[in-house]
Enzyme design. Structure first.
Site, short mmCIF file in Angstrom:
data_model
loop_
_atom_site.label_atom_id
_atom_site.label_comp_id
_atom_site.label_asym_id
_atom_site.label_seq_id
_atom_site.Cartn_x
_atom_site.Cartn_y
_atom_site.Cartn_z
N HIS A 445 7.55 -18.01 -8.56
CA HIS A 445 6.97 -16.75 -9.02
C HIS A 445 6.26 -16.92 -10.37
CE1 HIS A 445 6.12 -12.70 -8.60
NE2 HIS A 445 7.33 -12.13 -8.64
N ASP A 449 2.09 -14.76 -7.17
CA ASP A 449 2.53 -13.36 -7.20
C ASP A 449 2.96 -12.92 -5.81
OD1 ASP A 449 2.00 -13.14 -9.91
OD2 ASP A 449 -0.09 -12.51 -9.57
#
Length: 474
Positions: A445, A449
């Site tokens: 992450h 995204d």
């Protein structure tokens, strides 16, 4: 004749210095010849035609039926010793642990595997360069070795008979040792002490009744030590229910896997998103064309090629999933190298299929088959597992229903496939039973995204459920 032999031997200075009981018949006379010990002389060989051949590192001497002693020079060396050294490793590997397949005294053939060096990434087989007998091992099993280190010494010769006599010697000696204790079998002397103490009673001694109260109420003086094994232990031993423990050394590959997985958890901000894929169309296509595909390409059409091609298609659509963080930069790659996780007895290996974006189903299946064969034969090199921009792990072959895979660093994402099971699903407002598979995408992450991750996984879902989207680039 013996005098003639001695006279001829004086013409050859220092032919034999010492003798050791060897008789040959020359014509009608018997000559007592012995194993000569000369400078460099190392063996005595009897030929089938009656000649006694003696070899040395410098000369070969033999006696024929005509009582002639002759010599000639030879360049061959008997019992030549060959030292086997550790081969060079890949650039990123400096050491490994050795595991011996052969022992000292064993016979080996040319190119027969005598040992295996296990490194962090793969195992390297060490073949014998010559045929002969292993004279000695210079390193022990499990030792850490480096390239160029001597491993063993092999005596050059015909393999196949060097290690047999040594192994059979203890077998012939064992019966003698077992028969030796059987000689003193008289049992009367053993009973003599009991007979001297008094007459044998006619009835057995009275058995002490078991205690009726708690154990603490019995005086300590009444408790007699018993040498017999407790009944619970006997029942446990008979049933085979033994509570034992064993401790083995963790191999280098397992250590490396554990370290890399823990590093991935400590470094990446891992997040997993899920989806499900209807496998009806791809299973129908496979069932329809599997015979023609096997006839044309010589191998079966599987599901991995569909997922690998779909992943390459999705990686080109979402290049950030194919990227990687290096320091303070993001490195984007315009090529797709997919690592396929393969479980082996020694651990998890990830051979890489390179430039998947240029391949079709047939080429992907051929590459998978070639890498799978090398993995089964333990012939995967470091170059076969180096690199990779994305990983696919198929836990469905073991019956997995659901799971969250761990990223293979330094990559940024990994796709987890699972088993195909019939489940009720809603199709056009109706409940139908369809073969469904859960898929999971774990991504870093820090770089990827949620929008890119979900879009990427939906792209794979669409390409697997309807492969025509690959042709139409939809």
């Amino acid at each position: 004749m013996a005098a003639m032999m001695a006279g001829r031997s004086r013409s050859i200075p220092q032919l034999f210095c010492r003798f050791a009981n060897c008789t040959r018949t020359f014509g009608s006379s018997k000559i007592h010849l012995d194993k000569g010990i000369h400078k460099g002389l190392s063996s005595c060989v009897r030929q089938s035609d009656g000649r006694l051949l003696k070899r040395s590192t410098h000369s070969v001497w033999f006696c024929d039926h005509h009582e002639n002693i002759r010599s000639f020079r030879t360049a061959s060396v008997l019992c030549e010793a060959k030292t086997v050294t550790c081969p060079p490793f890949a650039e990123s590997i400096t050491e490994g642990d050795i595991r011996w397949e052969k022992a000292a005294g064993d016979s080996v053939a040319v190119d027969e595997v005598i040992a295996e060096v296990e490194t962090d990434k793969t195992s390297i087989q060490i073949p014998s360069p010559v045929a002969g007998v292993i004279e000695s091992l210079t390193v022990s099993d499990g030792d850490t070795v480096n390239p160029g280190v001597p491993l063993c010494v092999i005596t050059v010769g015909e393999g196949g008979g060097g290690g047999k006599p040594a192994a059979s010697a203890p077998v012939t000696a064992a019966p003698k040792e077992e028969m030796a204790p059987a000689a003193p079998t008289p049992s009367a002397p053993a009973k003599a002490p009991s007979e001297a103490t008094g007459p044998i009673p006619d009835s057995p001694p009275p058995v002490q009744p078991p205690p009726t109260g708690p154990m603490s109420s019995m005086p300590v003086s009444n408790i007699k030590p018993v040498a017999a094994v407790p009944p619970m232990v006997q029942e446990s031993a008979q049933s085979g229910d033994s509570r034992t423990e064993s401790r083995v050394k963790m191999n280098r590959m397992r250590k490396r896997i554990a370290q890399r997985l823990k590093d991935a958890q400590n470094t990446c901000a891992m997040l997993t998103t899920f989806n499900e894929i209807d496998m009806s169309n791809i299973m129908e296509m496979r069932s329809k064309y599997k015979d023609a595909f096997q006839k044309r390409h010589g191998l079966k059409l599987g599901f991995m090629s569909a997922f690998i091609k779909a992943s390459a298609f999705a990686l080109q659509d979402q290049p950030v999933v194919n990227a990687v963080i290096e320091g303070e930069d993001i490195k984007y790659r315009d090529y797709v190298d997919i690592s396929v996780a393969v479980s082996t007895p020694k651990g998890l290996v990830v051979p890489v299929i390179r430039s998947v974006e240029t391949m079709n189903y047939a080429v992907i299946e051929k590459t998978i088959a070639a890498l799978g064969e090398k993995a089964r034969d333990n012939e995967l090199a470091v170059e076969d597992m180096d690199g990779g921009t994305f990983t696919i792990s198929n836990g469905g072959v073991f019956g997995s229903v659901f799971g969250t895979p761990i990223i293979n660093p330094p990559q940024s994402a990994i796709l987890g496939m699972h088993g195909i099971f019939d489940r009720p699903v809603a199709v056009n407002g109706k409940v139908e039973i369809r073969p469904m598979m859960y898929v999971a995408l774990t991504y870093d992450h820090r770089l990827v995204d949620g929008r890119e991750a979900v879009t990427f996984l939906r792209k794979i879902k669409a390409a697997v459920e309807d492969p025509r989207t690959l042709l139409l680039d939809l």
